[in-house]
Design a protein around this motif. Structure first.
Motif, PDB file in Angstrom:
ATOM      1  N   GLY A   1     -38.328  99.622 -25.300  1.00 56.79           N
ATOM      2  CA  GLY A   1     -38.031  99.116 -23.958  1.00 56.79           C
ATOM      3  C   GLY A   1     -36.548  99.134 -23.663  1.00 56.79           C
ATOM      4  N   ASP A   2     -36.092  98.108 -22.936  1.00 54.02           N
ATOM      5  CA  ASP A   2     -34.687  97.994 -22.556  1.00 54.02           C
ATOM      6  C   ASP A   2     -33.884  97.293 -23.651  1.00 54.02           C
ATOM      7  N   VAL A   3     -32.721  97.867 -23.964  1.00 52.67           N
ATOM      8  CA  VAL A   3     -31.829  97.273 -24.961  1.00 52.67           C
ATOM      9  C   VAL A   3     -30.523  96.913 -24.249  1.00 52.67           C
ATOM     10  N   PRO A   4     -30.251  95.617 -24.028  1.00 51.96           N
ATOM     11  CA  PRO A   4     -29.032  95.237 -23.324  1.00 51.96           C
ATOM     12  C   PRO A   4     -27.791  95.386 -24.196  1.00 51.96           C
ATOM     13  N   VAL A   5     -26.699  95.879 -23.598  1.00 54.57           N
ATOM     14  CA  VAL A   5     -25.420  96.031 -24.278  1.00 54.57           C
ATOM     15  C   VAL A   5     -24.346  95.466 -23.363  1.00 54.57           C
ATOM     16  N   GLU A   6     -23.569  94.530 -23.876  1.00 52.78           N
ATOM     17  CA  GLU A   6     -22.561  93.879 -23.033  1.00 52.78           C
ATOM     18  C   GLU A   6     -21.355  94.795 -22.846  1.00 52.78           C
ATOM     19  N   VAL A   7     -21.106  95.147 -21.590  1.00 53.50           N
ATOM     20  CA  VAL A   7     -19.942  95.934 -21.189  1.00 53.50           C
ATOM     21  C   VAL A   7     -19.359  95.263 -19.955  1.00 53.50           C
TER      22      VAL A   7
ATOM     23  N   VAL B   1     -25.914  99.198 -15.496  1.00 49.11           N
ATOM     24  CA  VAL B   1     -26.161 100.636 -15.487  1.00 49.11           C
ATOM     25  C   VAL B   1     -27.179 100.937 -16.583  1.00 49.11           C
ATOM     26  N   ARG B   2     -28.125 101.829 -16.259  1.00 49.44           N
ATOM     27  CA  ARG B   2     -29.144 102.194 -17.237  1.00 49.44           C
ATOM     28  C   ARG B   2     -28.854 103.591 -17.797  1.00 49.44           C
ATOM     29  N   VAL B   3     -28.833 103.698 -19.117  1.00 49.68           N
ATOM     30  CA  VAL B   3     -28.792 105.004 -19.777  1.00 49.68           C
ATOM     31  C   VAL B   3     -30.206 105.263 -20.279  1.00 49.68           C
ATOM     32  N   GLU B   4     -30.894 106.162 -19.583  1.00 46.11           N
ATOM     33  CA  GLU B   4     -32.322 106.373 -19.800  1.00 46.11           C
ATOM     34  C   GLU B   4     -32.559 107.440 -20.851  1.00 46.11           C
ATOM     35  N   MET B   5     -33.586 107.198 -21.671  1.00 44.99           N
ATOM     36  CA  MET B   5     -33.942 108.141 -22.725  1.00 44.99           C
ATOM     37  C   MET B   5     -35.444 108.388 -22.757  1.00 44.99           C
ATOM     38  N   GLY B   6     -36.024 108.567 -21.586  1.00 41.40           N
ATOM     39  CA  GLY B   6     -37.423 108.951 -21.513  1.00 41.40           C
ATOM     40  C   GLY B   6     -38.374 107.965 -22.146  1.00 41.40           C
ATOM     41  N   GLY B   7     -38.381 106.721 -21.674  1.00 45.30           N
ATOM     42  CA  GLY B   7     -39.286 105.712 -22.203  1.00 45.30           C
ATOM     43  C   GLY B   7     -38.576 104.518 -22.800  1.00 45.30           C
ATOM     44  N   ALA B   8     -37.285 104.611 -22.989  1.00 44.59           N
ATOM     45  CA  ALA B   8     -36.465 103.490 -23.457  1.00 44.59           C
ATOM     46  C   ALA B   8     -35.093 103.640 -22.812  1.00 44.59           C
ATOM     47  N   ALA B   9     -34.311 102.567 -22.836  1.00 40.53           N
ATOM     48  CA  ALA B   9     -33.016 102.633 -22.151  1.00 40.53           C
ATOM     49  C   ALA B   9     -32.036 101.641 -22.744  1.00 40.53           C
ATOM     50  N   LEU B  10     -30.757 102.019 -22.719  1.00 37.37           N
ATOM     51  CA  LEU B  10     -29.664 101.073 -22.916  1.00 37.37           C
ATOM     52  C   LEU B  10     -29.262 100.554 -21.546  1.00 37.37           C
ATOM     53  N   VAL B  11     -29.106  99.242 -21.423  1.00 33.55           N
ATOM     54  CA  VAL B  11     -28.714  98.626 -20.154  1.00 33.55           C
ATOM     55  C   VAL B  11     -27.316  98.057 -20.333  1.00 33.55           C
ATOM     56  N   LEU B  12     -26.332  98.697 -19.695  1.00 32.10           N
ATOM     57  CA  LEU B  12     -24.929  98.342 -19.857  1.00 32.10           C
ATOM     58  C   LEU B  12     -24.477  97.454 -18.721  1.00 32.10           C
ATOM     59  N   GLY B  13     -23.831  96.336 -19.050  1.00 33.08           N
ATOM     60  CA  GLY B  13     -23.302  95.467 -18.008  1.00 33.08           C
ATOM     61  C   GLY B  13     -22.835  94.157 -18.587  1.00 33.08           C
TER      62      GLY B  13
END
Length: 503
Positions: free
Chosen positions: A236-242, A311-323
């Motif tokens: 799923g979505d993986v949040p990353v603090e930026v 911002v979402r970095v999408e990888m076809g079924g999962a994503a890094l969510v930067l913000g």
């Protein structure tokens, strides 16, 4: 004279027909039996005896420089020469265990230090890296290959070629100097089609001594667990603090067997690097995706808007969510991959290659096909390299210092991500169209069906190196050749009477 009885004539005709049928059957069966027997792989054999030597139009091999010739350099001597204390020292313990992917499935997997993916190994340019692999419970033995890092040949981690597989209770030490800045990964090269799929892998990041210019450094290793994509071991979505207004360097690693679409929603992005090599003068991308080859890596520079919107970095079924902390960018059904694709043949600006590709020392052809036949006694429709099935695929022979140009064509009916160990190649042309963008240096090149590439490389890393498809089941099925240096030998062996099954 009395005529022959009708019953006698019928019996004779029946015998003639039987003999003719048997002869016809032998005409068919004897060649098949010969092909079956010829395809059988010995119980123990050396990779140096596989296939035909292809010198690529270069000078004929001198006596004593043939593969396996006496007096050659054994791969075990091709090591990191610096015996100083390591700057980065890691122990990785491999296990077979049940794991639960957060947000994903529970499965029996292969782990390193109890996790999959294993720990990210970080080094600075020039660091001496030492990794000790301990096999606690991987039943078939294991090894570690440093995908994209041009390590000395003894450190390449290919069971049966550069080492023996590490058995349960055993350990193996790898040492190399991290001279290549960029994004890489490590994975098993013993029963790789199973151990990699089940999670025996991790990321490697090598940064410049001066850092990455204040960007937030984000690793996004993508892997399919039981058919469900995860990033950094989470579905799923993986949040990353930026922080708002800051730029992140997002290191995407495709560890799976097929192409993975990568795109950004909520911001433009730049393709900063491909397979560990920086792109010369990248330009902003909007409304397009990167088609990331199996085994390949791409670094994206993404700026979080000053508003703080994620911002979402999408990888076809999962994503890094930067913000910023607490921000969110929920996925919607409308967030589908863009139809446009970043074309690395034209992306960025040209720069000198640093090698003469117009007058190479060697020219090779790597032609991928498929035809009926036997591989190790198994009938089927099998992969071919230059018309030959495993183990008859060619050995491409070079001498140290050679510049080699290779023409790759694929008429097999499927796409293949081609991976040359120990070297990077630069793409010269695709389907006869010359490259016009930034030099496209790669180690994992997706070659589509009915597609051709012309690539070049410098033979600057002596050894015996796999050149294979990184759709790992394809490699297991025989889509493997070798790059071999004159005068290099190996003591390690493959076959059912050995512990080694690299693919």
């Amino acid at each position: 004279m009395p005529s022959e009885p009708t019953a006698g004539r019928g019996s004779r005709r029946a015998r003639v027909r039987l003999v003719a049928a048997l002869a016809a059957a032998l005409v068919v069966l004897l060649p098949l039996a010969w092909l079956w027997a010829a395809s059988l792989v010995p119980a123990s054999y050396s990779v140096m005896t596989m296939g035909l030597v292809d010198v690529g139009g270069g000078a004929a091999l001198a006596h004593g420089h043939l593969p396996g010739a006496a007096g050659g350099r054994d791969v075990t001597t091709l090591v990191e020469p610096d015996q100083d204390s390591a700057d980065v020292e890691v122990t990785l313990t491999a296990r077979r265990q049940k794991v639960t992917v957060p947000g994903g499935p529970t499965l029996t997997a292969y782990t390193l230090n109890g996790t999959t993916p294993g720990p990210t190994i970080r080094a600075q340019e020039g660091d001496l890296v030492q990794v000790t692999l301990v096999n606690e419970s991987v039943p078939d033995g294991t090894s570690l290959h440093w995908h994209g890092i041009d390590v000395p040949n003894a450190e390449d981690g290919v069971a049966g070629v550069t080492q023996d597989a590490v058995p349960i209770g055993g350990r193996h030490v790898y040492r190399f100097r991290a001279m290549q800045v960029g994004t890489y990964w490590y994975h098993s090269h013993q029963v790789s089609h199973e151990q990699v799929i089940k999670g025996l892998l991790g990321a490697v990041v090598v940064t410049p001594r001066g850092g990455i210019g204040g960007d937030v450094d984000v690793v996004g290793l993508a892997h399919l667990y039981a058919g469900r994509r995860a990033v950094q071991g989470r579905s799923g979505d993986v949040p990353v603090e930026v922080p708002a207004g800051k730029t992140a360097r997002v290191r995407i690693i495709n560890t799976d067997n097929g192409i993975m679409p990568v795109w950004v929603s909520g911001a433009t992005f730049e393709v900063a690097a491909v397979d560990g090599t920086d792109v010369n003068r990248p330009t902003p991308v909007e409304g397009a995706k990167v088609a990331l080859a199996a085994g390949g890596r791409v670094d994206l520079r993404v700026r979080v808007p000053a508003s703080g919107a994620a911002v979402r970095v999408e990888m076809g079924g999962a994503a890094l969510v930067l913000g910023p902390a607490g921000s969110a960018a929920p996925a919607t059904p409308a967030m589908r991959a863009p139809t446009g694709v970043v074309d690395l043949l034209t992306y960025g600006s040209p720069a000198p290659l640093g090698l003469d590709v117009d007058h190479p020392d060697r020219r090779f052809t790597y032609s991928i096909g498929r035809r009926p036949g036997f591989v190790n006694g198994r009938p089927g429709v099998h992969w071919t390299v230059n018309g030959k099935m495993f183990p008859g695929a060619p050995m491409f022979m070079v001498a140290e210092g050679d510049v080699a140009v290779m023409h790759i064509d694929n008429h097999s009916g499927e796409t293949h991500p081609m991976h040359l160990h120990g070297h990077h190649v630069v793409v010269l042309a695709r389907d006869g169209v010359k490259a016009t963008g930034s030099p496209w240096w790669t180690d994992s090149l997706e070659v589509g069906n009915n597609q051709t590439f012309d690539v070049a490389f410098v033979a600057d890393n002596p050894g015996i190196w796999l050149d294979h498809c990184h759709n790992l089941p394809h490699a297991k099925e025989g889509l493997t050749a070798h790059l071999m240096y004159e005068g290099v030998t190996t003591r390690f062996r493959l076959g059912r009477d050995t512990p080694n099954t690299p693919e």
